[in-house]
Scaffold this motif. Sequence first.
Motif, mmCIF file in Angstrom:
data_model
loop_
_atom_site.group_PDB
_atom_site.id
_atom_site.type_symbol
_atom_site.label_atom_id
_atom_site.label_comp_id
_atom_site.label_asym_id
_atom_site.label_seq_id
_atom_site.Cartn_x
_atom_site.Cartn_y
_atom_site.Cartn_z
ATOM 1 N N ASN A 42 -0.971 -9.199 2.412
ATOM 2 C CA ASN A 42 -1.010 -8.793 3.820
ATOM 3 C C ASN A 42 -1.163 -7.285 3.953
ATOM 4 O OD1 ASN A 42 -0.768 -11.395 4.741
ATOM 5 N ND2 ASN A 42 1.425 -11.257 5.178
ATOM 6 N N ASN A 43 -0.442 -6.535 3.125
ATOM 7 C CA ASN A 43 -0.546 -5.073 3.179
ATOM 8 C C ASN A 43 -1.948 -4.612 2.807
ATOM 9 O OD1 ASN A 43 2.105 -4.777 3.976
ATOM 10 N ND2 ASN A 43 2.865 -4.441 1.914
ATOM 11 N N GLU A 44 -2.548 -5.217 1.779
ATOM 12 C CA GLU A 44 -3.895 -4.839 1.372
ATOM 13 C C GLU A 44 -4.905 -5.174 2.464
ATOM 14 O OE1 GLU A 44 -7.035 -3.227 -0.469
ATOM 15 O OE2 GLU A 44 -4.910 -2.971 -0.965
ATOM 16 N N ALA A 45 -4.746 -6.322 3.120
ATOM 17 C CA ALA A 45 -5.649 -6.683 4.217
ATOM 18 C C ALA A 45 -5.518 -5.685 5.368
ATOM 19 C CB ALA A 45 -5.351 -8.096 4.702
ATOM 20 N N ASN A 47 -4.619 -2.541 5.087
ATOM 21 C CA ASN A 47 -5.230 -1.280 4.641
ATOM 22 C C ASN A 47 -6.754 -1.342 4.731
ATOM 23 O OD1 ASN A 47 -2.707 -0.256 4.101
ATOM 24 N ND2 ASN A 47 -2.784 -0.719 1.917
ATOM 25 N N GLN A 48 -7.340 -2.475 4.342
ATOM 26 C CA GLN A 48 -8.797 -2.631 4.446
ATOM 27 C C GLN A 48 -9.244 -2.578 5.904
ATOM 28 O OE1 GLN A 48 -9.732 -6.274 2.430
ATOM 29 N NE2 GLN A 48 -9.724 -5.326 0.402
ATOM 30 N N SER A 49 -8.472 -3.178 6.775
ATOM 31 C CA SER A 49 -8.800 -3.158 8.199
ATOM 32 C C SER A 49 -8.758 -1.726 8.743
ATOM 33 C CB SER A 49 -7.821 -4.039 8.966
ATOM 34 O OG SER A 49 -8.005 -3.920 10.350
ATOM 35 N N ASP A 50 -7.744 -0.972 8.347
ATOM 36 C CA ASP A 50 -7.636 0.417 8.795
ATOM 37 C C ASP A 50 -8.818 1.249 8.302
ATOM 38 O OD1 ASP A 50 -5.274 -0.128 10.096
ATOM 39 O OD2 ASP A 50 -3.987 0.638 8.477
ATOM 40 N N ARG A 51 -9.227 1.025 7.044
ATOM 41 C CA ARG A 51 -10.372 1.770 6.505
ATOM 42 C C ARG A 51 -11.653 1.409 7.263
ATOM 43 N NH1 ARG A 51 -7.653 0.798 1.545
ATOM 44 N NH2 ARG A 51 -8.868 -1.095 1.193
ATOM 45 N N ALA A 52 -11.849 0.126 7.539
ATOM 46 C CA ALA A 52 -13.052 -0.308 8.262
ATOM 47 C C ALA A 52 -13.075 0.269 9.671
ATOM 48 C CB ALA A 52 -13.126 -1.833 8.301
ATOM 49 N N ARG A 53 -11.931 0.261 10.338
ATOM 50 C CA ARG A 53 -11.852 0.813 11.685
ATOM 51 C C ARG A 53 -12.171 2.306 11.660
ATOM 52 N NH1 ARG A 53 -6.666 0.382 12.818
ATOM 53 N NH2 ARG A 53 -6.812 -1.880 12.851
#
Length: 82
Positions: A42-45, A47-53
Amino acid sequence: MSSTLRIIIIFLFLTVTAIIGAATWIYHAGGESKLNSIERQNNEAGNQSDRARGDYDVCIDGGRVWDFGSGKCTRPTARRGN
């Protein structure tokens, strides 16, 4: 009751108690391991969402166009007049 029989009963009681305690500990340890694994995913998902945003925001702020199909920032295309 003889003292030998009492010793055997006490030994069996302690053995059964130890087995139940070990089984309970193993059960809970396995559950915690799964919970930790899910939390890491969940934490990695997140983090990926934050990077994409962040990539999207930088693209739009730079006057470019975000291509949702490829997930990349592209240059705006020139429009032709009719």
